[in-house]
Design an enzyme around this catalytic site. Structure first.
Site, PDB file in Angstrom:
ATOM      1  N   HIS A 108       6.316   3.523  -1.778  1.00 29.92           N
ATOM      2  CA  HIS A 108       5.793   3.104  -0.468  1.00 29.92           C
ATOM      3  C   HIS A 108       6.901   2.645   0.480  1.00 29.92           C
ATOM      4  O   HIS A 108       6.657   2.492   1.675  1.00 29.92           O
ATOM      5  CB  HIS A 108       4.732   2.008  -0.632  1.00 29.92           C
ATOM      6  CG  HIS A 108       5.250   0.657  -0.985  1.00 29.92           C
ATOM      7  ND1 HIS A 108       5.228   0.153  -2.265  1.00 29.92           N
ATOM      8  CD2 HIS A 108       5.806  -0.318  -0.214  1.00 29.92           C
ATOM      9  CE1 HIS A 108       5.739  -1.067  -2.265  1.00 29.92           C
ATOM     10  NE2 HIS A 108       6.101  -1.373  -1.036  1.00 29.92           N
ATOM     11  N   ASP A 117      -6.569   3.917  -4.988  1.00 30.37           N
ATOM     12  CA  ASP A 117      -7.008   4.891  -5.977  1.00 30.37           C
ATOM     13  C   ASP A 117      -5.922   5.021  -7.029  1.00 30.37           C
ATOM     14  O   ASP A 117      -5.272   4.055  -7.397  1.00 30.37           O
ATOM     15  CB  ASP A 117      -7.316   6.218  -5.271  1.00 30.37           C
ATOM     16  CG  ASP A 117      -8.081   7.195  -6.138  1.00 30.37           C
ATOM     17  OD1 ASP A 117      -8.142   8.358  -5.766  1.00 30.37           O
ATOM     18  OD2 ASP A 117      -8.589   6.780  -7.192  1.00 30.37           O
ATOM     19  N   SER A 155       9.452  -5.741  -2.924  1.00 30.99           N
ATOM     20  CA  SER A 155       8.861  -4.530  -3.495  1.00 30.99           C
ATOM     21  C   SER A 155       9.933  -3.461  -3.671  1.00 30.99           C
ATOM     22  O   SER A 155      10.840  -3.307  -2.858  1.00 30.99           O
ATOM     23  CB  SER A 155       7.723  -4.014  -2.617  1.00 30.99           C
ATOM     24  OG  SER A 155       8.154  -3.820  -1.294  1.00 30.99           O
TER      25      SER A 155
END
Length: 372
Positions: free
Chosen positions: A164, A229, A305
């Site tokens: 991401h 998901d 992250s």
């Protein structure tokens, strides 16, 4: 080599072999790692680079949600592990892969207003100061991405991070084409070379030296999915630098079950955005796990992250202690636990399949990727 007809056989073939309970040292297990090889590569249109970089990923699907999801089929896994490669000139390719097992003769979101909170009670993070720490292993393996995330050195020219940080699931983020990796180094004083201020009462000032990224690999499991998901299971990416970084790096390894981790604990260091310019180290207990994810409550903020999650265990073959990256810190989740909201920070586990893929990206030769 022959492809197996079902994912369940792949998972069985990748079972770990743990030391006997009488062995007192937490020991790296041995795994039968599958082989992932490119089968075909297709040129794609150049991406737009129009997505906003997000420093965290949130998802309401927690441990029970993931555990209750059906296992993907063999064809689905092949699709998830296929990948896109972005080059520095903006060109883009998609590579389809095959998954194989060597025969015995072979060698080889809820709470949207609260998601920014990732501190659990007393803030247990440690800012790392001074070149004696920052420039030494393992802290020296942590690097900063120009998109704002953290990465970890895993080879002479490769950095492991979260997908991401490069791609929002639909499009590449702004700055991904000219992506750079930053290495903390001491600032020179008055043109002098590395004046030694280790004994100073003030922490030594540091600066970032940047290296451009040559190409980036992102699995289709992230691009196809999204954070709500299956996508969070594939929130990882590998960056290849234009030149070697000349630092010691940390090897990747297959993530053992949480119960086999030393003290049930994990460690990672990152560039949390609430402490700009600081490398922040933390460790904590794993609270839960699925096949693809580790759930923990390590204090963290956006910017951390992409950090490599690591543990230190005994390597029987080499007769020494060894740290390995077993996961990538992904983001934050609010989870409905029996009707009560519970928040976790989540790391993507390096499974045998992901190990085989990432190792091949690094080595370019599956024979060097047989031991997880």
């Amino acid at each position: 080599m022959a492809a197996l007809p079902a994912l369940i056989l792949l998972l069985c073939a990748a079972k770990d072999v743990m030391p006997s309970s009488s062995h007192w040292k937490p020991t790296w297990p041995s795994y039968r790692v599958p082989v992932i090889l490119p089968r075909s590569t297709l040129n794609l249109e150049k991406p737009q680079f129009d997505a906003e970089a997000k420093l965290e990923v949130t998802s309401p699907c927690g441990p029970e949600c993931h555990k209750s999801s059906p296992l993907p089929t063999y064809e689905e896994v092949k699709n998830y592990l296929s990948y896109e490669t972005l080059y520095a000139n903006g060109s883009l390719t998609e590579t389809e892969v095959g998954i194989y097992i060597l025969s015995n003769g072979g060698d080889g979101s809820q709470g949207k207003t609260r998601t920014k909170r990732q501190i659990y009670g007393y803030d247990s993070r440690f800012s790392i100061f001074g070149k004696d720490f920052l420039l030494n292993y393992p802290f020296s393996t942590s690097v900063k991405l120009s998109t704002g995330c953290t990465g970890t050195l895993v080879a002479e020219k490769h950095v492991l991070t979260a997908a991401h940080c490069i791609h929002d699931g639909k499009s590449y983020v702004k700055g991904a084409q000219k992506l750079r990796v930053g290495f903390l180094k001491p600032k020179m004083k008055d043109g002098s070379k590395g004046a030694n201020t280790t004994n100073s009462a003030m922490p030594e000032k540091m600066k970032f030296q940047w290296i451009r990224v040559k190409r980036t690999h992102v699995p289709k499991g992230w691009i196809k999915g999204n954070a709500n998901d299956i996508g969070m299971d594939y929130d990882y990416a590998l960056l290849e630098l234009k030149k070697p970084h000349k630092r010691k790096f940390m090897k990747i390894g297959v993530s053992p079950p949480a119960r086999h981790l030393p003290g049930g604990r994990i460690h990672f260091s990152g560039y949390d955005n609430d402490r700009p310019g600081n490398l922040v180290y933390r460790f904590c207990d794993v609270k839960d796990e699925t096949y693809d994810l580790l759930y923990q409550q390590c204090d963290a903020q956006p910017g951390a992250s992409g950090s490599g999650v690591y543990v230190r265990m005994w390597k029987r073959q080499n007769h020494k202690w060894e740290r390995k990256i077993i996961g990538i810190f992904s983001g934050h989740q609010w989870v409905d636990m029996n009707g009560t909201p519970q928040d976790f920070n989540v790391a993507v586990r390096i499974t045998p399949l992901k190990y085989a893929q990432i190792c091949y990206w690094i080595k370019g030769n599956y024979l060097d990727c047989r031991e997880g």
